[in-house]
Design a protein around this motif. Structure first.
Motif, PDB file in Angstrom:
ATOM      1  N   TYR A  32       0.822  -1.200   0.000  1.00 47.55           N
ATOM      2  CA  TYR A  32       0.000   0.000   0.000  1.00 47.55           C
ATOM      3  C   TYR A  32       0.866   1.263   0.000  1.00 47.55           C
ATOM      4  O   TYR A  32       1.968   1.283   0.558  1.00 47.55           O
ATOM      5  N   ASP A  33       0.293   2.302  -0.620  1.00 46.47           N
ATOM      6  CA  ASP A  33       0.804   3.673  -0.533  1.00 46.47           C
ATOM      7  C   ASP A  33       2.197   3.818  -1.120  1.00 46.47           C
ATOM      8  O   ASP A  33       3.055   4.504  -0.550  1.00 46.47           O
ATOM      9  N   LEU A  34       2.448   3.181  -2.253  1.00 46.72           N
ATOM     10  CA  LEU A  34       3.718   3.391  -2.943  1.00 46.72           C
ATOM     11  C   LEU A  34       3.712   4.734  -3.661  1.00 46.72           C
ATOM     12  O   LEU A  34       2.670   5.166  -4.189  1.00 46.72           O
ATOM     13  N   PRO A  35       4.850   5.405  -3.737  1.00 53.91           N
ATOM     14  CA  PRO A  35       4.907   6.694  -4.434  1.00 53.91           C
ATOM     15  C   PRO A  35       5.002   6.559  -5.946  1.00 53.91           C
ATOM     16  O   PRO A  35       4.866   7.532  -6.662  1.00 53.91           O
ATOM     17  N   SER A  36       5.272   5.328  -6.441  1.00 52.39           N
ATOM     18  CA  SER A  36       5.476   5.123  -7.869  1.00 52.39           C
ATOM     19  C   SER A  36       4.385   4.222  -8.419  1.00 52.39           C
ATOM     20  O   SER A  36       3.976   3.257  -7.773  1.00 52.39           O
ATOM     21  N   PRO A  37       3.902   4.486  -9.640  1.00 48.25           N
ATOM     22  CA  PRO A  37       2.873   3.624 -10.237  1.00 48.25           C
ATOM     23  C   PRO A  37       3.428   2.338 -10.824  1.00 48.25           C
ATOM     24  O   PRO A  37       2.665   1.481 -11.264  1.00 48.25           O
ATOM     25  N   ASP A 127      14.923   1.894 -14.104  1.00 49.24           N
ATOM     26  CA  ASP A 127      15.516   3.158 -13.705  1.00 49.24           C
ATOM     27  C   ASP A 127      14.623   4.309 -14.140  1.00 49.24           C
ATOM     28  O   ASP A 127      13.770   4.176 -15.017  1.00 49.24           O
ATOM     29  N   GLY A 128      14.881   5.462 -13.519  1.00 48.21           N
ATOM     30  CA  GLY A 128      14.144   6.660 -13.891  1.00 48.21           C
ATOM     31  C   GLY A 128      13.422   7.253 -12.708  1.00 48.21           C
ATOM     32  O   GLY A 128      13.697   6.939 -11.546  1.00 48.21           O
ATOM     33  N   ALA A 129      12.466   8.108 -13.003  1.00 48.71           N
ATOM     34  CA  ALA A 129      11.767   8.822 -11.935  1.00 48.71           C
ATOM     35  C   ALA A 129      10.902   7.896 -11.107  1.00 48.71           C
ATOM     36  O   ALA A 129      10.609   8.187  -9.952  1.00 48.71           O
ATOM     37  N   ASP A 130      10.451   6.798 -11.729  1.00 48.86           N
ATOM     38  CA  ASP A 130       9.565   5.878 -11.009  1.00 48.86           C
ATOM     39  C   ASP A 130      10.317   4.754 -10.299  1.00 48.86           C
ATOM     40  O   ASP A 130       9.703   3.778  -9.876  1.00 48.86           O
ATOM     41  N   GLU A 131      11.625   4.855 -10.202  1.00 50.42           N
ATOM     42  CA  GLU A 131      12.397   3.792  -9.583  1.00 50.42           C
ATOM     43  C   GLU A 131      12.068   3.677  -8.098  1.00 50.42           C
ATOM     44  O   GLU A 131      11.986   4.683  -7.382  1.00 50.42           O
ATOM     45  N   LEU A 132      11.899   2.450  -7.630  1.00 50.95           N
ATOM     46  CA  LEU A 132      11.658   2.170  -6.215  1.00 50.95           C
ATOM     47  C   LEU A 132      12.867   1.471  -5.627  1.00 50.95           C
ATOM     48  O   LEU A 132      13.486   0.620  -6.276  1.00 50.95           O
ATOM     49  N   ASN A 133      13.197   1.812  -4.386  1.00 57.57           N
ATOM     50  CA  ASN A 133      14.311   1.171  -3.691  1.00 57.57           C
ATOM     51  C   ASN A 133      13.996   1.192  -2.203  1.00 57.57           C
ATOM     52  O   ASN A 133      14.588   1.955  -1.437  1.00 57.57           O
ATOM     53  N   LEU A 134      13.043   0.363  -1.790  1.00 56.55           N
ATOM     54  CA  LEU A 134      12.546   0.361  -0.414  1.00 56.55           C
ATOM     55  C   LEU A 134      12.867  -0.972   0.251  1.00 56.55           C
ATOM     56  O   LEU A 134      13.101  -1.976  -0.413  1.00 56.55           O
TER      57      LEU A 134
END
Length: 453
Positions: A32-37, A127-134
């Motif tokens: 839930y509530d990820l900043p990236s689509p 990679d890019g603006a939608d990259e997630l690293n959590l």
């Protein structure tokens, strides 16, 4: 005879398997509530951040395997949860019915992973603006072997310090890249929902006890069934025992026995007092035989199907609570170093001042009972000396490490049982504190002016 098909000891784990590996299974439910689509990937890792300190780690265990990783789980084709009306920029996913959402990590031994941390990595795979690293981490020692646990883990960026905010603080402000919003708007941290289960082998001695108990219960059930088939029809017409005991007919044999006992009681007591040195050994032997018969009868009665149900009602909650502790996990499962007798004594011995005083007096009393039977009583010290050493070590080893050796020597040597070792340890630990408290009270009393006559 198939031991695995026989009843288990109430409250203890299920029958053991031959698989000696440690296995950790995570069922990913939702995120839930990820900043990236971007559809996220979830990876589980065991061994990142191995720590040799803390209640769940055992410094004596040497690591034999590197960090273990599971395969990836991707929320491809998953159901998209409607956006949060307050945080319209967040994205959430729930696992769809057709996809496999299980992540598994195995190690050669359960102890290889039990002292480690478990980390979940969430990435977008691009990679890019939608990259997630959590990521989200938790100690594996906080889990109970064989028990499924539903968790909600707060996801943080890899470079973010996990100690900055509490784990359940999902509305705290943050300056991380994925949470840049208006200053007045609170941050809704991403969360990962999952179900964890840790599996591993029982210790060999526990497996042996379980197998022996199943064999014993099977034998008792067979004998009980044979007796019921042979004598059940003839006893069916008799009234229940509780009605017989509560009825007036029980007074017919009870009254003569009570009258004779009351008449002979003074003579019996007098004879015992006069002939105490002669009758005491016989009395102890008779008492030991009676206690042994009572214990044997109680064990057989508790092993019957109805007896096991009663025992389960009483012991199952206690066993469950003990096994749920870190010490109980080490006792039952191969999670690390074995539990010592001192650790086991610590489960039942008190830690408060009055409780330790009572136990210390009781330990010294039992140790001095060898004087009841001169010379022969010293032989009992061979059994009591190790037990006294364990009890004293459990209560006072943190303050006086050498006290246990003195307790063993005092008990094993002849004619030294009179020394109250446990009570002296209590006086040494709490005596200065009590003396200081008494002196302060005397000073307070001396400062109070006497009332005028």
């Amino acid at each position: 005879m198939n031991l695995l098909s026989l009843p288990a000891i109430p409250g203890l784990p299920a029958p053991p398997t031959r698989d000696l590996r440690g296995k950790l299974t995570a069922t990913i439910l939702s995120i839930y509530d990820l900043p990236s689509p971007a559809e996220p990937n979830v990876t589980m890792e065991v061994g990142a951040g191995y720590n040799n300190e803390g209640p769940g780690a055992f410094p004596t265990d040497k690591r034999t395997t590197p960090a273990q990783k599971s395969s990836d789980f991707r929320f491809t084709g998953s159901s998209v949860v409607p956006r949060n009306p307050i945080h319209n920029s967040t994205h959430s996913y729930v696992k769809s019915k057709g996809s496999s959402n299980r992540l598994v990590v195995t190690t050669p031994r359960l102890s290889d992973m039990y002292g480690d941390s478990l980390t979940f990595h969430v990435s977008s795979g691009r990679d890019g603006a939608d990259e997630l690293n959590l990521k989200a981490s938790l100690p594996i020692s906080s889990m109970i072997v064989g028990e499924a646990r539903d968790l909600i883990l707060t996801l943080r960026e890899n470079e973010e310090d996990e100690n900055d905010d509490p784990a359940d603080d999902r509305t705290a402000s943050s300056s991380s890249t994925w949470s840049q919003r208006r200053p007045s708007q609170p941050v809704l941290r991403p969360t990962l929902r999952l179900r964890l289960i840790l599996e591993g082998p029982l210790r060999p001695e526990i497996s042996t006890v379980l197998a022996a108990s199943r064999a014993w219960f099977g034998a008792v059930d067979g004998v009980a069934g044979a007796l019921s088939a042979s004598f059940g029809p003839s006893l069916k017409g008799l009234p229940p025992m509780r009605k017989v005991v509560s009825s007036k007919y029980v007074l017919v044999p009870a009254v003569p026995v009570a009258v004779i006992s009351a008449a002979l009681a003074p003579a019996i007591v007098g004879a015992l007092v006069v002939g105490l040195p002669l009758f005491l050994p016989l009395f102890l032997v008779a008492f030991a035989a009676a206690m042994g018969g009572t214990v044997l009868f109680g064990a057989v009665a508790a092993s019957t199907p109805s007896g096991r149900k009663q025992v389960e009602k009483m012991l199952a909650p206690i066993v469950t609570n003990v096994v749920a502790t870190n010490l109980g996990q080490r006792l039952v499962y191969e999670t690390g170093s074995r539990v010592s007798p001192v650790d086991l004594a610590g489960l039942v011995l008190p830690r408060d001042m009055l409780g330790k005083l009572f136990c210390s007096l009781l330990i010294d009393l039992v140790g001095s009972c060898s004087y009841l039977i001169p010379i022969a009583g010293e032989a009992a010290d061979l059994a009591w000396a190790p037990l006294q050493m364990i009890l004293v070590a459990s209560m006072y080893d943190s303050k006086f490490p050498n006290a246990k050796y003195f307790a063993f020597a005092e008990e094993i040597l002849p004619f030294t049982d009179v020394i109250p070792t446990a009570s002296l340890c209590w006086v040494r630990e709490y005596g200065p504190e009590l003396l200081d408290f008494g002196m302060k009270k005397l000073e307070e009393m001396s400062l109070v002016p006497s009332s005028s006559q």
